[in-house]
Design a protein around this motif. Structure first.
Motif, PDB file in Angstrom:
ATOM      1  N   ARG A  55      22.070  65.572  -9.264  1.00 29.77           N
ATOM      2  CA  ARG A  55      23.211  64.918  -8.617  1.00 29.77           C
ATOM      3  C   ARG A  55      23.216  65.354  -7.156  1.00 29.77           C
ATOM      4  NH1 ARG A  55      28.764  68.302  -9.992  1.00 29.77           N
ATOM      5  NH2 ARG A  55      27.645  69.849  -9.083  1.00 29.77           N
ATOM      6  N   GLU A  56      22.683  66.636  -6.901  1.00 28.34           N
ATOM      7  CA  GLU A  56      22.781  66.984  -5.454  1.00 28.34           C
ATOM      8  C   GLU A  56      21.846  66.058  -4.692  1.00 28.34           C
ATOM      9  OE1 GLU A  56      24.775  69.054  -3.936  1.00 28.34           O
ATOM     10  OE2 GLU A  56      25.530  69.267  -6.009  1.00 28.34           O
ATOM     11  N   GLN A  57      20.850  65.795  -5.254  1.00 27.09           N
ATOM     12  CA  GLN A  57      19.801  64.903  -4.593  1.00 27.09           C
ATOM     13  C   GLN A  57      20.511  63.516  -4.388  1.00 27.09           C
ATOM     14  OE1 GLN A  57      15.983  63.871  -6.953  1.00 27.09           O
ATOM     15  NE2 GLN A  57      16.343  61.830  -6.287  1.00 27.09           N
ATOM     16  N   TYR A  58      21.294  62.880  -5.246  1.00 30.91           N
ATOM     17  CA  TYR A  58      21.979  61.640  -5.223  1.00 30.91           C
ATOM     18  C   TYR A  58      22.911  61.649  -4.105  1.00 30.91           C
ATOM     19  CZ  TYR A  58      19.565  59.277  -9.032  1.00 30.91           C
ATOM     20  OH  TYR A  58      18.404  58.610  -9.742  1.00 30.91           O
ATOM     21  N   LEU A  59      23.884  62.850  -4.194  1.00 30.20           N
ATOM     22  CA  LEU A  59      24.575  62.904  -3.020  1.00 30.20           C
ATOM     23  C   LEU A  59      24.246  62.921  -1.773  1.00 30.20           C
ATOM     24  CD1 LEU A  59      26.981  65.856  -4.937  1.00 30.20           C
ATOM     25  CD2 LEU A  59      27.665  63.518  -4.480  1.00 30.20           C
ATOM     26  N   THR A  60      23.021  63.901  -1.684  1.00 27.98           N
ATOM     27  CA  THR A  60      22.428  63.669  -0.337  1.00 27.98           C
ATOM     28  C   THR A  60      22.016  62.484   0.156  1.00 27.98           C
ATOM     29  OG1 THR A  60      21.861  66.112  -0.500  1.00 27.98           O
ATOM     30  CG2 THR A  60      20.547  64.773   1.252  1.00 27.98           C
ATOM     31  N   GLU A  61      21.344  61.704  -0.632  1.00 29.17           N
ATOM     32  CA  GLU A  61      20.711  60.304  -0.190  1.00 29.17           C
ATOM     33  C   GLU A  61      21.736  59.333   0.058  1.00 29.17           C
ATOM     34  OE1 GLU A  61      18.369  59.324  -3.668  1.00 29.17           O
ATOM     35  OE2 GLU A  61      16.698  60.841  -3.214  1.00 29.17           O
ATOM     36  N   LEU A  62      23.043  59.502  -0.655  1.00 25.44           N
ATOM     37  CA  LEU A  62      24.136  58.384  -0.586  1.00 25.44           C
ATOM     38  C   LEU A  62      24.593  58.819   0.893  1.00 25.44           C
ATOM     39  CD1 LEU A  62      25.543  58.517  -4.039  1.00 25.44           C
ATOM     40  CD2 LEU A  62      24.940  56.571  -2.797  1.00 25.44           C
ATOM     41  N   LYS A  63      24.838  60.093   1.058  1.00 27.53           N
ATOM     42  CA  LYS A  63      25.451  60.215   2.579  1.00 27.53           C
ATOM     43  C   LYS A  63      24.524  60.000   3.576  1.00 27.53           C
ATOM     44  CE  LYS A  63      27.115  64.214   5.415  1.00 27.53           C
ATOM     45  NZ  LYS A  63      27.536  65.770   5.360  1.00 27.53           N
ATOM     46  N   GLU A  64      23.226  60.210   3.547  1.00 27.49           N
ATOM     47  CA  GLU A  64      22.179  59.834   4.451  1.00 27.49           C
ATOM     48  C   GLU A  64      22.118  58.321   4.498  1.00 27.49           C
ATOM     49  OE1 GLU A  64      18.694  61.691   3.179  1.00 27.49           O
ATOM     50  OE2 GLU A  64      19.036  63.754   4.017  1.00 27.49           O
ATOM     51  N   ALA A  65      22.593  57.530   3.453  1.00 25.74           N
ATOM     52  CA  ALA A  65      22.479  55.976   3.567  1.00 25.74           C
ATOM     53  C   ALA A  65      23.603  55.566   4.211  1.00 25.74           C
ATOM     54  CB  ALA A  65      22.129  55.750   2.175  1.00 25.74           C
ATOM     55  N   GLY A  66      24.661  56.475   4.578  1.00 23.25           N
ATOM     56  CA  GLY A  66      25.807  55.844   5.241  1.00 23.25           C
ATOM     57  C   GLY A  66      26.928  55.859   4.242  1.00 23.25           C
ATOM     58  N   PHE A  67      26.935  56.199   3.273  1.00 22.96           N
ATOM     59  CA  PHE A  67      28.015  56.146   2.350  1.00 22.96           C
ATOM     60  C   PHE A  67      29.212  57.247   2.600  1.00 22.96           C
ATOM     61  CE2 PHE A  67      25.256  53.609  -0.211  1.00 22.96           C
ATOM     62  CZ  PHE A  67      26.010  52.887  -0.960  1.00 22.96           C
ATOM     63  N   THR A  68      30.427  56.861   2.329  1.00 26.39           N
ATOM     64  CA  THR A  68      31.516  58.047   2.850  1.00 26.39           C
ATOM     65  C   THR A  68      32.498  57.815   1.584  1.00 26.39           C
ATOM     66  OG1 THR A  68      32.765  56.119   3.668  1.00 26.39           O
ATOM     67  CG2 THR A  68      31.623  57.115   5.067  1.00 26.39           C
ATOM     68  N   ASP A  69      33.399  58.958   1.808  1.00 24.26           N
ATOM     69  CA  ASP A  69      34.394  58.902   0.610  1.00 24.26           C
ATOM     70  C   ASP A  69      33.579  59.187  -0.824  1.00 24.26           C
ATOM     71  OD1 ASP A  69      36.734  59.495  -0.902  1.00 24.26           O
ATOM     72  OD2 ASP A  69      37.152  57.359  -1.274  1.00 24.26           O
ATOM     73  N   ILE A  70      32.487  59.967  -0.722  1.00 25.25           N
ATOM     74  CA  ILE A  70      31.747  60.382  -1.716  1.00 25.25           C
ATOM     75  C   ILE A  70      32.295  61.497  -2.865  1.00 25.25           C
ATOM     76  CG2 ILE A  70      29.360  61.078  -2.388  1.00 25.25           C
ATOM     77  CD1 ILE A  70      28.422  60.278   0.087  1.00 25.25           C
ATOM     78  N   GLN A  71      32.580  61.019  -3.989  1.00 28.16           N
ATOM     79  CA  GLN A  71      33.070  61.919  -4.924  1.00 28.16           C
ATOM     80  C   GLN A  71      32.193  61.985  -6.082  1.00 28.16           C
ATOM     81  OE1 GLN A  71      37.397  61.215  -5.615  1.00 28.16           O
ATOM     82  NE2 GLN A  71      37.353  59.888  -3.781  1.00 28.16           N
ATOM     83  N   SER A  72      32.181  63.266  -6.933  1.00 28.85           N
ATOM     84  CA  SER A  72      31.402  63.448  -8.043  1.00 28.85           C
ATOM     85  C   SER A  72      32.177  64.385  -9.059  1.00 28.85           C
ATOM     86  CB  SER A  72      30.095  63.812  -7.703  1.00 28.85           C
ATOM     87  OG  SER A  72      30.111  65.077  -7.271  1.00 28.85           O
ATOM     88  N   PHE A  73      31.848  64.097 -10.189  1.00 25.27           N
ATOM     89  CA  PHE A  73      32.323  65.084 -11.160  1.00 25.27           C
ATOM     90  C   PHE A  73      31.461  65.022 -12.515  1.00 25.27           C
ATOM     91  CE2 PHE A  73      34.501  61.185 -12.281  1.00 25.27           C
ATOM     92  CZ  PHE A  73      34.385  61.358 -13.824  1.00 25.27           C
ATOM     93  N   ASP A  74      31.448  66.238 -13.120  1.00 27.07           N
ATOM     94  CA  ASP A  74      30.740  66.274 -14.603  1.00 27.07           C
ATOM     95  C   ASP A  74      31.630  66.125 -15.815  1.00 27.07           C
ATOM     96  OD1 ASP A  74      28.072  67.384 -13.483  1.00 27.07           O
ATOM     97  OD2 ASP A  74      29.443  68.599 -12.505  1.00 27.07           O
ATOM     98  N   PHE A  75      30.833  65.683 -16.942  1.00 24.75           N
ATOM     99  CA  PHE A  75      31.549  65.813 -18.035  1.00 24.75           C
ATOM    100  C   PHE A  75      30.610  66.113 -19.049  1.00 24.75           C
ATOM    101  CE2 PHE A  75      31.137  61.365 -17.730  1.00 24.75           C
ATOM    102  CZ  PHE A  75      30.753  60.816 -18.912  1.00 24.75           C
ATOM    103  N   ASP A  76      30.832  66.922 -20.154  1.00 25.58           N
ATOM    104  CA  ASP A  76      30.114  67.440 -21.239  1.00 25.58           C
ATOM    105  C   ASP A  76      30.963  67.121 -22.472  1.00 25.58           C
ATOM    106  OD1 ASP A  76      28.220  68.376 -22.903  1.00 25.58           O
ATOM    107  OD2 ASP A  76      27.923  70.036 -21.698  1.00 25.58           O
ATOM    108  N   VAL A  77      30.570  66.250 -23.507  1.00 30.61           N
ATOM    109  CA  VAL A  77      31.216  66.206 -24.767  1.00 30.61           C
ATOM    110  C   VAL A  77      30.344  66.586 -25.815  1.00 30.61           C
ATOM    111  CG1 VAL A  77      32.604  64.176 -23.565  1.00 30.61           C
ATOM    112  CG2 VAL A  77      30.499  63.980 -25.130  1.00 30.61           C
TER     113      VAL A  77
END
Length: 249
Positions: free
Chosen positions: A168-190
């Motif tokens: 998740r941290e890898q993808y968050l970093t890559e999205l930010k570096e690619a110019g994405f904004t308003d980046i939100q994330s959450f986990d769920f475990d069922v």
């Protein structure tokens, strides 16, 4: 599995079944995020939607009526063949499936209004290239601690030994570096309860949760012991851990 083994595995599963687990009997308990419902809520009937890692198209075909054109890609030729067959059976005329690598998206720049990706690798830079300004990106991914008690029983598994949250941290970093904004994330475990051993065996032989499951006779002895230790009155207990990321360009 290495890259070649993964490709061979996906081609094999794509030919047999795609990612269709609709007949597997499993009860889920806990907070759940409905991928298709969320995409439909955020889409418009004028949108062009790209689905990365579409598999057999099972999770994305229900969304087709909510957009103008749905294009699904997968690197596996057999998965795409299955997706085309599923699309033909669905009767939906606004769907296209293409064999393509997510690391090299062969589409015009700023072409899609929305990009989705479920349980598959993606390139944030490639996604940014083909997404319109203001476009939406949505991904749901398998977390490292998914099916944790199964991996512990076998001593191996998908992302086994990897720190939870690393992907998740890898993808968050890559999205930010690619110019994405308003980046939100959450986990769920069922919590999941598979109703029969056969349901669990189908899952393990059609996913990379336990790589090369069943190729060694010892695997079935481990599974038998796992079932004995995790059988409940609701079914055979395990977990499904996921994380979701949404972003705008």
């Amino acid at each position: 599995m290495n890259e070649i083994e993964y490709k061979q595995f996906y081609d094999k599963v794509g030919k047999m079944n795609g990612w269709d687990f609709s007949h597997v009997k499993c009860i889920s308990e806990g907070l759940q995020w409905n991928f298709a419902k969320e995409v439909i809520t955020r889409s418009k009937t004028s949108d062009l939607l790209l689905d990365i890692g579409t598999g057999g198209g099972e999770s994305i075909l229900p969304i087709a009526d909510s957009v103008l054109l749905l294009t699904g890609i997968d690197r596996s030729e057999q998965m795409i063949r299955t997706a085309i067959e599923n699309a033909n059976r669905s009767g939906k005329s606004n769907v296209r499936f293409l064999q393509m690598d997510a690391e090299k998206l062969d589409f015009p720049r700023e072409f899609f209004d929305m990009i989705t990706c479920r349980h598959s690798n993606f390139s944030a830079k490639e996604a940014a290239k083909v997404l319109v300004k203001g476009g939406i990106f949505i991904t749901q991914q398998v977390s490292e601690d998914d099916k944790l008690n199964l991996k512990e029983a076998f001593g191996r598994g998908q992302a086994w030994g990897t720190t939870a949250g690393k992907l998740r941290e890898q993808y968050l970093t890559e999205l930010k570096e690619a110019g994405f904004t308003d980046i939100q994330s959450f986990d769920f475990d069922v919590t999941e309860y598979y109703q029969t051993v056969e349901d669990l065996v189908f899952l393990l032989t059609h996913t990379p949760i336990i790589p090369s499951f069943g190729e060694n006779e010892h695997d079935y002895r481990i599974l038998y012991q796992f079932v004995l230790e995790n059988q409940t009155n609701k079914g055979i207990k395990t977990n499904a851990a996921r994380f979701v990321i949404t972003a705008r360009l």
